[in-house]
Design an enzyme around this catalytic site. Structure first.
Site, PDB file in Angstrom:
ATOM      1  N   TYR A  33       0.836  -1.208   0.000  1.00 40.03           N
ATOM      2  CA  TYR A  33       0.000   0.000   0.000  1.00 40.03           C
ATOM      3  C   TYR A  33       0.867   1.253   0.000  1.00 40.03           C
ATOM      4  O   TYR A  33       0.635   2.195  -0.764  1.00 40.03           O
ATOM      5  CB  TYR A  33      -0.922  -0.023   1.220  1.00 40.03           C
ATOM      6  CG  TYR A  33      -2.038   0.983   1.160  1.00 40.03           C
ATOM      7  CD1 TYR A  33      -3.139   0.766   0.338  1.00 40.03           C
ATOM      8  CD2 TYR A  33      -2.006   2.141   1.927  1.00 40.03           C
ATOM      9  CE1 TYR A  33      -4.181   1.690   0.285  1.00 40.03           C
ATOM     10  CE2 TYR A  33      -3.037   3.060   1.877  1.00 40.03           C
ATOM     11  CZ  TYR A  33      -4.120   2.831   1.052  1.00 40.03           C
ATOM     12  OH  TYR A  33      -5.135   3.754   0.999  1.00 40.03           O
ATOM     13  N   LYS A  86       0.951   4.165  -3.013  1.00 38.58           N
ATOM     14  CA  LYS A  86       0.556   5.545  -2.762  1.00 38.58           C
ATOM     15  C   LYS A  86       1.737   6.510  -2.884  1.00 38.58           C
ATOM     16  O   LYS A  86       1.557   7.674  -3.288  1.00 38.58           O
ATOM     17  CB  LYS A  86      -0.097   5.661  -1.387  1.00 38.58           C
ATOM     18  CG  LYS A  86      -1.396   4.862  -1.269  1.00 38.58           C
ATOM     19  CD  LYS A  86      -2.428   5.292  -2.308  1.00 38.58           C
ATOM     20  CE  LYS A  86      -3.759   4.593  -2.128  1.00 38.58           C
ATOM     21  NZ  LYS A  86      -4.787   5.065  -3.092  1.00 38.58           N
TER      22      LYS A  86
END
Length: 297
Positions: free
Chosen positions: A170, A174
């Site tokens: 993640y 991002k």
């Protein structure tokens, strides 16, 4: 005058008023809230989601107050062909060129250290969270350049700079969205095309339940969302207002702003403390896979 205005961080515009907008991941959470807020500002919206019924649900909410303002479209942002078709669909239903692209679709994933994640999860999450945004930017940027005006809002996360342990996939996805957004802002400098990247911490969405997140991490995320999370509607208003002001980075919550400052002022100590805190978290059970695209933290 336009070039000078875009060099100033606190200028204002009406970019989100009456926008012809494409919003991915518009079936729930931040995406739905952004679509509803854009409609309230007089916009036309293509609400794209991998789950067309959820996209249609957002359209139905918009249609109650703004008949004819929204269209539902099924799109898997991980597939370049789907995003290309989405762009052509938007061209066909709007009464002018696309003026705002919101690359919001994303999935949650976390709870395992590097070396135990597995390439299947890496490919799945990067395909949606990073490649989905790459597809949206690469395909829509030429349209914005041709129009000479518009904007792109990419939904990243404070995870893109927080570097929390057991969140490598993640975090990486991002961080890539953050770097892409900053690069595009530099490329569009001096034009009337604005780029904004949203980096929230916890937002009250279903991202923790719909993603590939281990049981302990999901419980922790749900707790933090209840304690500190902003509503999607609040985040949507903050983001669109910031975009109108020409802001590149939007960190809507105080904890996101604090993490941003601490990471830059004390990068070494920050990373050490983050690792120590991770050891205090509960041990996790395996995650339950899903294919739902959503965006939250």
């Amino acid at each position: 005058m336009t070039a000078l205005r875009n060099l100033l961080p606190f200028g204002t515009s009406d970019r989100t008023r009456g926008a012809r907008a494409v919003v991915t991941g518009a079936g729930s959470g931040i995406g739905r809230a952004l679509a509803l807020e854009l409609a309230a500002r007089g916009g036309q919206i293509v609400c794209a989601d991998i789950d067309e019924s959820r996209a249609a649900g957002t359209v139905a909410l918009i249609e109650r107050e703004h008949p004819g303002a929204a269209h539902a479209f099924r799109c898997d942002v991980a597939r370049r062909e789907d995003v290309e078709i989405l762009a052509r669909f938007a061209d066909s239903v709007f009464d002018g060129p696309v003026s705002l692209v919101v690359n919001n679709a994303g999935v949650g994933i976390g709870g395992k250290p590097v070396g135990e994640i597995g390439f299947t999860d890496w490919e799945w999450a990067l395909g949606i969270n990073l490649w989905g945004v790459v597809h949206g930017c690469e395909i829509f940027a030429p349209r914005l350049r041709a129009a000479g005006r518009g904007g792109i809002i990419n939904v990243a996360s404070a995870a893109g700079f927080a570097a929390a342990p057991a969140m490598a996939v993640y975090n990486t996805s991002k961080a890539g969205v953050l770097a892409l957004s900053e690069t595009m802002a530099a490329e569009f400098s001096g034009t009337d095309i604005a780029v904004t990247v949203l980096c929230p911490t916890f937002v009250r969405t279903n991202v923790a339940r719909d993603g590939r997140i281990t049981t302990g991490s999901r419980a922790l995320a749900d707790t933090l969302m209840r304690w500190t999370g902003f509503s999607p509607e609040r985040v949507a208003r903050i983001t669109l207002d910031a975009h109108d002001r020409g802001r590149l980075h939007v960190l809507p919550q105080p904890d996101a702003q604090l993490i941003w400052l601490l990471k830059r002022a004390f990068p070494g100590p920050y990373t050490t403390v983050a690792g120590l805190l991770e050891r205090l978290l509960p041990q996790d059970a395996p995650a339950v896979p899903t294919t739902t695209q959503r965006t939250g933290v």
